[in-house]
Design an enzyme around this catalytic site. Structure first.
Site, PDB file in Angstrom:
ATOM      1  N   ASP A 127       0.840  -1.194   0.000  1.00 38.22           N
ATOM      2  CA  ASP A 127       0.000   0.000   0.000  1.00 38.22           C
ATOM      3  C   ASP A 127       0.879   1.248   0.000  1.00 38.22           C
ATOM      4  O   ASP A 127       1.809   1.358   0.802  1.00 38.22           O
ATOM      5  CB  ASP A 127      -0.924  -0.009   1.228  1.00 38.22           C
ATOM      6  CG  ASP A 127      -2.115   0.924   1.038  1.00 38.22           C
ATOM      7  OD1 ASP A 127      -2.418   1.293  -0.112  1.00 38.22           O
ATOM      8  OD2 ASP A 127      -2.750   1.274   2.055  1.00 38.22           O
ATOM      9  N   HIS A 134      -4.729  13.636   1.416  1.00 39.97           N
ATOM     10  CA  HIS A 134      -4.897  12.711   2.545  1.00 39.97           C
ATOM     11  C   HIS A 134      -3.647  12.744   3.431  1.00 39.97           C
ATOM     12  O   HIS A 134      -3.746  12.811   4.656  1.00 39.97           O
ATOM     13  CB  HIS A 134      -5.146  11.297   2.018  1.00 39.97           C
ATOM     14  CG  HIS A 134      -5.130  10.238   3.080  1.00 39.97           C
ATOM     15  ND1 HIS A 134      -6.189  10.021   3.936  1.00 39.97           N
ATOM     16  CD2 HIS A 134      -4.182   9.341   3.439  1.00 39.97           C
ATOM     17  CE1 HIS A 134      -5.898   9.034   4.765  1.00 39.97           C
ATOM     18  NE2 HIS A 134      -4.683   8.597   4.492  1.00 39.97           N
ATOM     19  N   GLU A 199     -10.828   3.522   3.978  1.00 46.99           N
ATOM     20  CA  GLU A 199      -9.950   4.342   3.139  1.00 46.99           C
ATOM     21  C   GLU A 199     -10.284   4.062   1.684  1.00 46.99           C
ATOM     22  O   GLU A 199     -10.251   2.905   1.248  1.00 46.99           O
ATOM     23  CB  GLU A 199      -8.466   4.038   3.419  1.00 46.99           C
ATOM     24  CG  GLU A 199      -8.013   4.542   4.785  1.00 46.99           C
ATOM     25  CD  GLU A 199      -6.498   4.570   4.949  1.00 46.99           C
ATOM     26  OE1 GLU A 199      -5.797   3.832   4.229  1.00 46.99           O
ATOM     27  OE2 GLU A 199      -6.018   5.348   5.803  1.00 46.99           O
ATOM     28  N   GLU A 201      -9.389   3.918  -1.965  1.00 46.57           N
ATOM     29  CA  GLU A 201      -8.144   3.817  -2.740  1.00 46.57           C
ATOM     30  C   GLU A 201      -8.408   3.150  -4.087  1.00 46.57           C
ATOM     31  O   GLU A 201      -9.400   2.451  -4.264  1.00 46.57           O
ATOM     32  CB  GLU A 201      -7.103   2.954  -1.995  1.00 46.57           C
ATOM     33  CG  GLU A 201      -6.810   3.403  -0.590  1.00 46.57           C
ATOM     34  CD  GLU A 201      -5.552   2.747  -0.005  1.00 46.57           C
ATOM     35  OE1 GLU A 201      -4.782   2.125  -0.775  1.00 46.57           O
ATOM     36  OE2 GLU A 201      -5.353   2.861   1.216  1.00 46.57           O
ATOM     37  N   ASP A 233      -9.169   0.099   2.249  1.00 47.99           N
ATOM     38  CA  ASP A 233      -8.153  -0.306   3.229  1.00 47.99           C
ATOM     39  C   ASP A 233      -8.693   0.033   4.628  1.00 47.99           C
ATOM     40  O   ASP A 233      -8.318   1.041   5.222  1.00 47.99           O
ATOM     41  CB  ASP A 233      -6.851   0.447   2.915  1.00 47.99           C
ATOM     42  CG  ASP A 233      -5.757   0.154   3.918  1.00 47.99           C
ATOM     43  OD1 ASP A 233      -5.775  -0.932   4.516  1.00 47.99           O
ATOM     44  OD2 ASP A 233      -4.875   1.018   4.097  1.00 47.99           O
ATOM     45  N   LYS A 253      -4.279  -2.246  10.197  1.00 50.08           N
ATOM     46  CA  LYS A 253      -4.577  -2.224   8.764  1.00 50.08           C
ATOM     47  C   LYS A 253      -4.758  -3.616   8.165  1.00 50.08           C
ATOM     48  O   LYS A 253      -5.267  -3.729   7.053  1.00 50.08           O
ATOM     49  CB  LYS A 253      -3.416  -1.556   8.015  1.00 50.08           C
ATOM     50  CG  LYS A 253      -3.179  -0.111   8.393  1.00 50.08           C
ATOM     51  CD  LYS A 253      -4.015   0.787   7.538  1.00 50.08           C
ATOM     52  CE  LYS A 253      -3.593   2.234   7.664  1.00 50.08           C
ATOM     53  NZ  LYS A 253      -4.417   3.070   6.786  1.00 50.08           N
TER      54      LYS A 253
HETATM   55 CA    CA Z   1      -4.127   2.859   3.044  1.00 54.09          CA
END
Ligand code: CA
Length: 429
Positions: A127, A134, A199, A201, A233, A253
């Protein structure tokens, strides 16, 4: 890269494809699905149907057809771009030309009755952190005086994530337990995350890949990208704040990541490539190994990304999901080619079916913030939902729905298909 498969006048004899918001004949994404009864297999989304590629293998280019036997697309993604394009052109012909209808139509499944799986056996997942707005917003929360560290404008920042917990859209995630320590607490406690976040993405599917020790020059980086998806995520901010120094994200995460299961090819996105936004005045130029004129001229994607929330109360009252943010995917400080080249620049080998995340993509203003912690300033200013509910972070039963859409005048718009999941309660400890 624009050919007859992008012709806006081309329609399909699969009627639901014409005007379909995600999967008109100009898209043709690959995926792994299983019909109501039957094994997982490769398919192509066309309107509200899925074309079973194994059943029409004899009609496809020979080498591509030999790669359609398995339950993953890794081998197909490894095809050189010209062969992947050849396969796309043939599929477009088969699904548009009425003469092929009689032979191809029996290989269609109703998508609503099929189950979608991860498209690849994901060997490695990395990632990145290229969404500069952000990075600024989050940096300010963790380090108010020093949001962007001095390396940010030189290095595409990334970390190695966890492939085993990546799941396709629709599979619920379980709220993680972990160590949490509020700033005013002396010692941490262990329990369910109180600051669960999403998140927004983009995911990048690696195609051919490189041998260990052999970097990927920036001019060749795009030939190593076989597709794109949406990536959520999921992040536990309280766990993250306590654990992240000095080595970076870990248990905050890696408990679950959700992806959209269709592989949107670079060919489908070819009409929607746009120039990489210019860097702010005074920013350093990328170092030479990350610099390429062609990449700067066409290396960004003209996509609009959206996140929506649906709470249990909203679903009970038959209210539609509420959009909480939307913004362009071009808010990336580094292009996808640059992150691929940087990843391999030390000789690290990328393999077919590896997944790279861009990092959360936020717009400069609140309407396009790509996570709850940005939208609510770390929970301090809860979001007001139209039905009167409020949210600082996500609660059990909440569903987050991500979507992506590519539009450009003169072309048929395409979408990525669904990327959603519901939060289940943490296991009792
Ligand atoms: Ca992330």
């Amino acid at each position: 890269m624009i050919d007859e498969t992008h012709d806006p006048a081309r329609t399909s004899w699969v009627a639901s494809a014409n005007g379909h918001p995600d999967f008109p004949i100009q898209n043709l994404p690959f995926g792994i699905f299983s019909p109501e009864s039957g094994e997982a297999r490769p398919g192509v989304a066309i309107g509200d149907a899925i074309l079973d590629l194994g059943l029409i293998a004899s009609l496809l280019p020979e080498r591509a057809a030999t790669l359609l036997g398995g339950k993953t697309l890794n081998a197909l993604l490894a095809l050189p771009a010209d062969e992947r394009i050849g396969l796309r052109r043939r599929l477009s012909e088969l699904l548009s030309d009425e003469r092929h209808r009689r032979t191809v139509e029996p290989a269609l499944h109703d998508a609503a009755s099929c189950r979608l799986h991860l498209p690849c056996a994901i060997g490695d997942y990395t990632d990145f952190y290229v969404g500069i707005h952000h990075a600024n917003n989050i940096g300010r929360q963790f380090r108010p005086d020093n949001p962007l560290l001095p390396n940010y404008k030189y290095v595409p920042i990334g970390y190695h994530g966890r492939a085993s917990s990546i799941r396709p859209s629709g599979e619920p995630l379980t709220r993680p337990n972990g160590q949490r320590k509020a700033p005013d607490q002396e010692a941490p406690t262990f329990g369910p995350s109180r600051r669960l976040d999403y998140e927004l993405e983009l995911g990048v599917w690696i195609g051919a890949g490189n041998e260990l020790g052999q970097p990927i020059p920036i001019a060749e980086a795009l030939s190593h990208i076989a597709g794109f998806c949406l990536l959520n995520d999921w992040s536990a901010r309280d766990l993250q704040a306590w654990e992240y120094q000095p080595l970076g994200p870990f248990l905050a995460k890696n408990f679950h990541s959700t992806i959209s299961p269709w592989v949107i090819t670079p060919e489908a996105l070819a009409p929607f490539r746009i120039p990489q936004p210019a860097r702010a005045e005074g920013d350093p130029a990328p170092l030479p190994y990350l610099r390429n004129e062609n990449d700067q001229a066409t290396g960004a994607l003209g996509l609009i990304l959206e996140a929506a929330i649906s709470t249990p109360t909203m679903r009970q009252d038959n209210l539609p999901p509420h959009r909480i943010s939307h913004g362009p995917a071009a808010n990336m400080y580094w292009t996808v080619a640059q992150i691929v080249t940087h990843h391999a620049s030390n000789g690290c080998n990328l393999r077919p079916g590896d997944l790279l995340g861009t990092g959360t993509i936020s717009a400069p203003d609140r309407s396009g913030f790509g996570s709850m912690t940005e939208l609510t300033r770390g929970g301090a200013e809860p979001l007001a939902l139209p039905n009167g509910e409020t949210r600082g972070f996500l609660e059990d039963g909440d569903e987050i729905i991500l979507s992506a859409r590519a539009e450009r005048e003169g072309y048929v718009p395409i979408g990525f298909g669904p990327c959603h999941a519901i939060v289940r309660p943490a296991p009792v400890i």
